[in-house]
Design an enzyme around this catalytic site. Structure first.
Site, PDB file in Angstrom:
ATOM      1  N   GLU A 181      34.672  44.389  50.147  1.00  0.00           N
ATOM      2  CA  GLU A 181      35.020  45.598  50.648  1.00  0.00           C
ATOM      3  C   GLU A 181      34.111  46.460  51.638  1.00  0.00           C
ATOM      4  OE1 GLU A 181      37.909  46.398  46.770  1.00  0.00           O
ATOM      5  OE2 GLU A 181      35.730  46.754  46.441  1.00  0.00           O
TER       6      GLU A 181
HETATM    7  C1  TNX Z   1      37.489  45.394  43.468  1.00  0.00           C
HETATM    8  S1  TNX Z   1      36.703  42.479  43.043  1.00  0.00           S
HETATM    9  C2  TNX Z   1      36.226  45.195  43.554  1.00  0.00           C
HETATM   10  C3  TNX Z   1      35.389  45.940  42.735  1.00  0.00           C
HETATM   11  C4  TNX Z   1      36.208  46.750  41.738  1.00  0.00           C
HETATM   12  C5  TNX Z   1      37.265  46.017  41.174  1.00  0.00           C
HETATM   13  C6  TNX Z   1      38.404  46.577  40.036  1.00  0.00           C
HETATM   14  C7  TNX Z   1      35.797  42.916  44.045  1.00  0.00           C
HETATM   15  C8  TNX Z   1      35.027  41.986  44.824  1.00  0.00           C
HETATM   16  N1  TNX Z   1      35.621  44.212  44.204  1.00  0.00           N
HETATM   17  O1  TNX Z   1      34.715  46.674  43.484  1.00  0.00           O
HETATM   18  O2  TNX Z   1      35.393  47.314  40.700  1.00  0.00           O
HETATM   19  O3  TNX Z   1      38.130  45.695  42.423  1.00  0.00           O
HETATM   20  O4  TNX Z   1      39.015  45.772  39.496  1.00  0.00           O
END
Ligand code: TNX
Length: 591
Positions: free
Chosen positions: A376
């Site tokens: 992300e």
């Molecule tokens: C996505 S899964 C994220 C996290 C959040 C999560 C909540 C991932 C690698 N990144 O930053 O906490 O969703 O479900």
């Protein structure tokens, strides 16, 4: 059929078929012709009558989670632990440590002293014997089906006869997995922290078992909400119970930096000072982290530390604004949005920071893996992102560690040994499949099956639902070997169940989200696919509810599981509602 069972109450067989087939006490007494005394005859008759009348073990040999590879019950060979029993083990320190763990597991509920005694011989009379052996099981005489190969690094063999329980493995890790199986074969009251009057019977027969995957993991996000060392140690106990051998600690995120770094001290003291909802936060000192790592190692669990880069770094930027692309120190962040922060991939100072931090973490971490996040980073352009990941990959291999990253790192060039952690919700991702073709291995954490922060049902009071609802059936109902299209089964290193903690604030809430789904993911990681069977799994899992109640472990009483009706536990756990900002309303869980 599950057996109904209440701690401290021995189940009585309901069908003749359930009784062990002991010797017939009405048959001719063989000793009479050899000049035995009346007392001998009486003793024999009493013993035979006792065997006939003894109820069978309340647990069946196959009632184990994760399901073992081979199970060969012998209804005539139940073992009963007696007060004067000792645990016997050879001189290997690792094996002795496991023997001590077995004794420590059994002492509280039994109240027996269970001394650990060193034995020189590899085979001893019993009653509890742990043996390390280079090549056990393959050629030893037994009614059990023989394994097709060796027990490997983590397998074990368990033989239960009327007189002894023998555990054999190639490594101490294998012995400990065997101990966890044996623990489940005792009556559920074995989980009691205080002595219970019970017949400590173990069902007879042989189990030969070893894991499907080398990597079986769970992740705890200690960044969104901070959890102290005792909570983490308790999670490690939960993992060991289900033969989960990796604890991934998500140590840094926008809301908090949770590990002391000597070369960049403000990361922890400034960056760790809050969390989601604006609480006081916290961080692990280097000694705290060493304690966690050592406690895990003693349970044959490897800690996988994650420093999330280049995104999810707002907390680091509050401590060192010079790392921000605009050089401006941001305010602490206590919300739950993602994707807005990043360290500047164009600045050399960023790579000093990465090298220093990863160098210190690597030096504190005995395990092979360093997780660099990579998820992300929405604001970093693709080319700059790939360049950043490739540089960090070189730093990690320079430290002698194996790099793990969320599957967003797939487009970057391959680095030897790198591992991608899949968290998508589709069964098809050409970019990840391409990275695998270039040599990457995969840990599978599909959000719609393995994410323990997803709600069980619409009314689950905490958790997310962006990947859908994950009830126990959904957690269990997938095959890691075939899950991702165009990815060969050999590329799969294993599975991991992540628990993100935006809405999880206490030990009770951690357990509520872990149980009963963690055992489902653990079974996918450990058990051969041939044993995969939802109907059978839910029956086996049901008996664990009594164990968790007895051990004081909070769990969600999923309606899909036929929990024993005799349980006295409440059917609902009062849990707070979350506000839009992730704050709690109402009393804490399990208050
Ligand atoms: C996505 S899964 C994220 C996290 C959040 C999560 C909540 C991932 C690698 N990144 O930053 O906490 O969703 O479900």
């Amino acid at each position: 059929m599950p057996r109904e069972y209440t701690p401290g109450v021995v189940a009585v067989p309901t069908t003749p078929a359930a009784r062990p087939t002991g010797p017939d006490p009405l048959g001719p007494a063989p000793l009479s012709a050899t000049g035995a005394t009346a007392a001998d005859l009486a003793r024999t008759a009493l013993q035979q009558a006792g065997e006939l009348l003894a109820p069978p073990a309340p647990v069946r040999l196959g009632d184990v989670v994760p399901a073992p590879e081979h199970v060969a019950p012998d209804a005539t060979a139940d073992f009963v632990l007696s007060e004067d029993a000792a645990v016997r083990v050879g001189p290997d320190p690792g094996a002795r440590a496991v023997a001590a763990q077995l004794a420590a597991l059994l002492r509280p509920a039994t109240g027996y002293p269970l001394p650990v005694a060193e034995t020189a011989e590899t085979a001893s009379d019993g009653p509890l014997v742990l043996t390390l052996s280079g090549a056990p099981a393959v050629d030893s005489p037994s009614p059990a089906p023989e394994p097709t190969g060796s027990l490997g690094d983590e397998g074990y063999r368990l033989d239960v006869t009327r007189t002894a329980v023998r555990l054999t493995a190639v490594t101490p890790a294998g012995l400990l997995h065997g101990v966890q199986t044996l623990r489940q074969l005792f009556p559920a009251a074995v989980e009691s922290p205080t002595p219970v009057a019970e017949r400590w019977v173990v069902p007879g027969g042989t189990i030969v078992d070893r894991p499907r995957y080398a990597y079986r993991g769970a992740m705890l996000d200690v960044a969104r909400h901070f959890f102290g060392v005792p909570d983490v140690l308790r999670v490690i106990d939960h993992l060991a119970r289900y033969k989960v051998n990796h604890l991934h600690l998500h140590l840094t995120d926008d809301q908090g930096w949770r590990i002391a770094v000597d070369s960049w001290p403000r990361l922890a003291t400034v960056g760790g000072a809050t969390g989601v909802g604006g609480g006081p936060g916290g961080h692990y000192s280097r000694d705290d982290y060493r304690r966690i790592v050592a406690y895990a190692a003693a349970r044959h669990v490897t800690v996988v530390p994650e420093i999330d880069l280049p995104g999810h770094t707002n907390a680091a930027l509050t401590a060192y604004g010079e790392l921000a692309p605009d050089g401006i120190t941001p305010a602490p962040y206590t919300g739950t949005e993602v994707g807005f922060s990043y360290v500047d991939p164009a600045s050399e100072r960023t790579y000093d920071f990465v090298a220093d931090v990863l160098g210190e973490i690597a030096a504190l971490t005995p395990g092979p893996f360093l997780h660099i996040g990579g998820d992300e980073a929405f604001k970093v352009p693709a080319a700059a992102y790939a360049g950043f990941v490739e540089r960090v990959q070189r730093i990690v291999s320079g430290l002698g560690k194996t790099l793990v990253g969320w599957h967003q790192i797939a487009p970057a060039a391959h680095a030897p040994g790198r591992v991608l952690q899949w968290w998508g919700t589709t069964g098809d991702d050409p970019v990840t499949a391409d990275a695998v073709r270039r040599g990457a291995r995969l840990v599978l954490s599909p959000g719609n099956h393995a994410y323990l922060d997803m709600k069980y049902a619409p009314d689950t009071p905490i958790g997310h639902d962006w990947a859908g609802l994950v009830d126990v059936h959904r957690a269990y109902d997938w095959d890691p070997g075939t899950h991702l299209a165009d990815v060969p089964a050999e590329a799969v290193l294993g599975v991991e169940a992540p628990l993100w903690t935006e809405s999880v604030t206490s030990r009770a809430e951690i357990e509520f989200m872990l149980f009963p789904r963690l055992p489902a993911i653990a079974e996918l990681g450990w058990s051969p696919h041939a044993t995969h069977d939802w109907a059978d799994f839910r029956e086996r899992l049901a008996g664990h509810g009594t164990r968790w109640d007895t051990a004081g472990i909070v769990f969600h009483r999923s309606p899909e599981i036929p929990w024993p009706t005799a349980s006295t536990a409440p059917t609902g756990i009062p849990t707070p509602r979350l506000t839009a900002e992730g704050r709690k309303e109402g009393p804490p869980v399990n208050a």
